[in-house]
Design a protein around this motif. Structure first.
Motif, PDB file in Angstrom:
ATOM      1  N   LEU A 250       0.850  -1.188   0.000  1.00  0.00           N
ATOM      2  CA  LEU A 250       0.000   0.000   0.000  1.00  0.00           C
ATOM      3  C   LEU A 250       0.889   1.243   0.000  1.00  0.00           C
ATOM      4  O   LEU A 250       1.327   1.723   1.058  1.00  0.00           O
ATOM      5  N   LEU A 251       1.159   1.771  -1.176  1.00  0.00           N
ATOM      6  CA  LEU A 251       1.953   2.988  -1.312  1.00  0.00           C
ATOM      7  C   LEU A 251       1.052   4.213  -1.243  1.00  0.00           C
ATOM      8  O   LEU A 251      -0.115   4.163  -1.646  1.00  0.00           O
ATOM      9  N   THR A 252       1.590   5.310  -0.774  1.00  0.00           N
ATOM     10  CA  THR A 252       0.844   6.561  -0.825  1.00  0.00           C
ATOM     11  C   THR A 252       0.798   7.055  -2.269  1.00  0.00           C
ATOM     12  O   THR A 252       1.602   6.622  -3.107  1.00  0.00           O
ATOM     13  N   ILE A 253      -0.111   7.970  -2.563  1.00  0.00           N
ATOM     14  CA  ILE A 253      -0.195   8.525  -3.913  1.00  0.00           C
ATOM     15  C   ILE A 253       1.103   9.267  -4.247  1.00  0.00           C
ATOM     16  O   ILE A 253       1.569   9.206  -5.385  1.00  0.00           O
ATOM     17  N   ASP A 254       1.681   9.941  -3.274  1.00  0.00           N
ATOM     18  CA  ASP A 254       2.970  10.604  -3.491  1.00  0.00           C
ATOM     19  C   ASP A 254       4.040   9.594  -3.900  1.00  0.00           C
ATOM     20  O   ASP A 254       4.837   9.852  -4.815  1.00  0.00           O
ATOM     21  N   GLN A 255       4.061   8.442  -3.224  1.00  0.00           N
ATOM     22  CA  GLN A 255       5.067   7.414  -3.530  1.00  0.00           C
ATOM     23  C   GLN A 255       4.852   6.823  -4.906  1.00  0.00           C
ATOM     24  O   GLN A 255       5.816   6.555  -5.636  1.00  0.00           O
ATOM     25  N   ALA A 257       3.402   8.368  -7.430  1.00  0.00           N
ATOM     26  CA  ALA A 257       3.763   9.423  -8.378  1.00  0.00           C
ATOM     27  C   ALA A 257       5.279   9.486  -8.586  1.00  0.00           C
ATOM     28  O   ALA A 257       5.763   9.512  -9.723  1.00  0.00           O
ATOM     29  N   THR A 258       6.015   9.466  -7.513  1.00  0.00           N
ATOM     30  CA  THR A 258       7.475   9.513  -7.605  1.00  0.00           C
ATOM     31  C   THR A 258       8.025   8.287  -8.322  1.00  0.00           C
ATOM     32  O   THR A 258       8.970   8.387  -9.112  1.00  0.00           O
ATOM     33  N   SER A 259       7.419   7.146  -8.082  1.00  0.00           N
ATOM     34  CA  SER A 259       7.898   5.896  -8.677  1.00  0.00           C
ATOM     35  C   SER A 259       7.734   5.860 -10.187  1.00  0.00           C
ATOM     36  O   SER A 259       8.418   5.094 -10.868  1.00  0.00           O
ATOM     37  N   ASP A 264       5.307  15.917  -8.781  1.00  0.00           N
ATOM     38  CA  ASP A 264       4.108  16.601  -8.294  1.00  0.00           C
ATOM     39  C   ASP A 264       2.955  15.611  -8.281  1.00  0.00           C
ATOM     40  O   ASP A 264       2.448  15.208  -9.334  1.00  0.00           O
ATOM     41  N   ALA A 265       2.519  15.206  -7.091  1.00  0.00           N
ATOM     42  CA  ALA A 265       1.461  14.200  -6.970  1.00  0.00           C
ATOM     43  C   ALA A 265       0.136  14.707  -7.528  1.00  0.00           C
ATOM     44  O   ALA A 265      -0.653  13.927  -8.074  1.00  0.00           O
ATOM     45  N   LYS A 270      -3.951  14.274 -11.882  1.00  0.00           N
ATOM     46  CA  LYS A 270      -4.694  14.826 -13.017  1.00  0.00           C
ATOM     47  C   LYS A 270      -4.429  14.020 -14.284  1.00  0.00           C
ATOM     48  O   LYS A 270      -5.351  13.728 -15.055  1.00  0.00           O
ATOM     49  N   GLN A 271      -3.153  13.669 -14.512  1.00  0.00           N
ATOM     50  CA  GLN A 271      -2.803  12.875 -15.685  1.00  0.00           C
ATOM     51  C   GLN A 271      -3.421  11.482 -15.621  1.00  0.00           C
ATOM     52  O   GLN A 271      -3.901  10.951 -16.627  1.00  0.00           O
TER      53      GLN A 271
END
Length: 292
Positions: A250-255, A257-259, A264-265, A270-271
């Motif tokens: 269970l990754l965060t949305i920030d994690q 996004a970075t991966s 920018d999460a 949005k994408q």
């Protein structure tokens, strides 16, 4: 499963845990339909490959008609109208596999398969029949669907290699050994974007490293792959994000996004919504509800 009346014989193995990566098998099967049994005109949203084991039939795609016999393999492409039907006195017996994946189109193109060239003939089909059979058995019999997904995807790659070897044998020496410089560069760009997607990638930098102007590279890239470099990169990133969001960790949305290359999460979200119709959180919730 009770066979439908339009077939003498039919059996199917389905992937209950299909991934969203480079190549993923959806289902594989075997069938021997009754005379004149027809599928289509229809359109699929996945790739579908049939290999004729015996008998005869016709395959139509893009306004062209192909008479297929034992040893022929025909490819059906997503969003392209097709029809195929069994012969009236000698109906075919075939095996098939359906798959999807963001590398399917460029891979098939590199092997010489396209809507314009959808049929290949292989005299000795014992090896491909074995691969089809093993793929179907794996999907039908395994108690571990995640492992079956891995094995089936590996078998699919070997199967496509078998067909690609036939096409390679038909190429002239020049086209086989001396690919046009631009084609080599585009393949290099595809590999780079496919494996370096988590980094900050500038198409300008990519163009310069390959020695081409950005506009020219984008034009040629789209000619070979059907999409622009940025569209291809977005597709790779979104597919990888789907894998992470549907994974057991269970990754965060920030994690996430970075991966996949987004610092920018919010922009990533949005994408992702634009590409899938879901926010990342909603996609994960929907996936978990469907597989709980």
């Amino acid at each position: 499963m009770k066979p439908p009346v339009e077939h003498f014989k039919i059996s199917i193995g389905s992937n209950t845990q299909p991934g969203n990566g480079e190549l993923t098998v959806l289902f594989s099967g075997e069938g021997k339909p009754f005379p004149l049994h027809q599928i289509g005109p229809a359109v699929h949203n996945y790739y579908l490959v049939h290999t004729v084991l015996s008998g005869r039939g016709t395959f139509e795609i893009d306004g062209k008609r192909y008479e297929c016999v034992k040893g022929d393999t025909f490819f059906i492409f997503p969003d392209v109208l097709f029809t195929y039907s069994a012969h009236d006195t000698d109906p075919w017996h075939y095996r098939w596999v359906a798959f999807r994946g963001f590398l399917a189109e460029p891979l098939l193109s590199s092997l010489g398969f396209s809507v314009a060239h959808p049929v290949v003939h292989k005299d000795d089909i014992r090896s491909v029949v074995h691969l089809y059979r093993k793929m179907q058995q794996t999907l039908k019999q395994t108690p571990f669907p995640e492992l079956a997904d891995l094995e089936a995807n590996g078998l699919l790659r070997i199967l496509l290699k078998e067909f690609g070897e036939v096409n390679a044998g038909r190429l002239t020496l020049n086209s086989l050994a001396i690919l046009p410089d631009m084609e080599r560069q585009i393949k290099q760009a595809v590999r780079f974007l496919s494996y370096q997607f988590a980094k900050e990638i500038s198409i300008d930098d990519l163009s310069q490293s390959l020695g081409y102007h950005r506009t020219h590279l984008s034009k040629m890239f789209k000619q070979y792959t059907g999409v622009s470099p940025m569209q291809f990169l977005l597709r790779v990133r979104i597919e990888r994000a789907k894998e992470l969001l549907s994974g057991k960790i269970l990754l965060t949305i920030d994690q996430v996004a970075t991966s996949v290359g987004y610092r920018d999460a919010l922009y990533f979200s949005k994408q992702f919504r634009r590409a899938t119709g879901y926010s990342p959180s909603d996609f994960r919730s929907e996936y978990r509800n469907e597989h709980s």
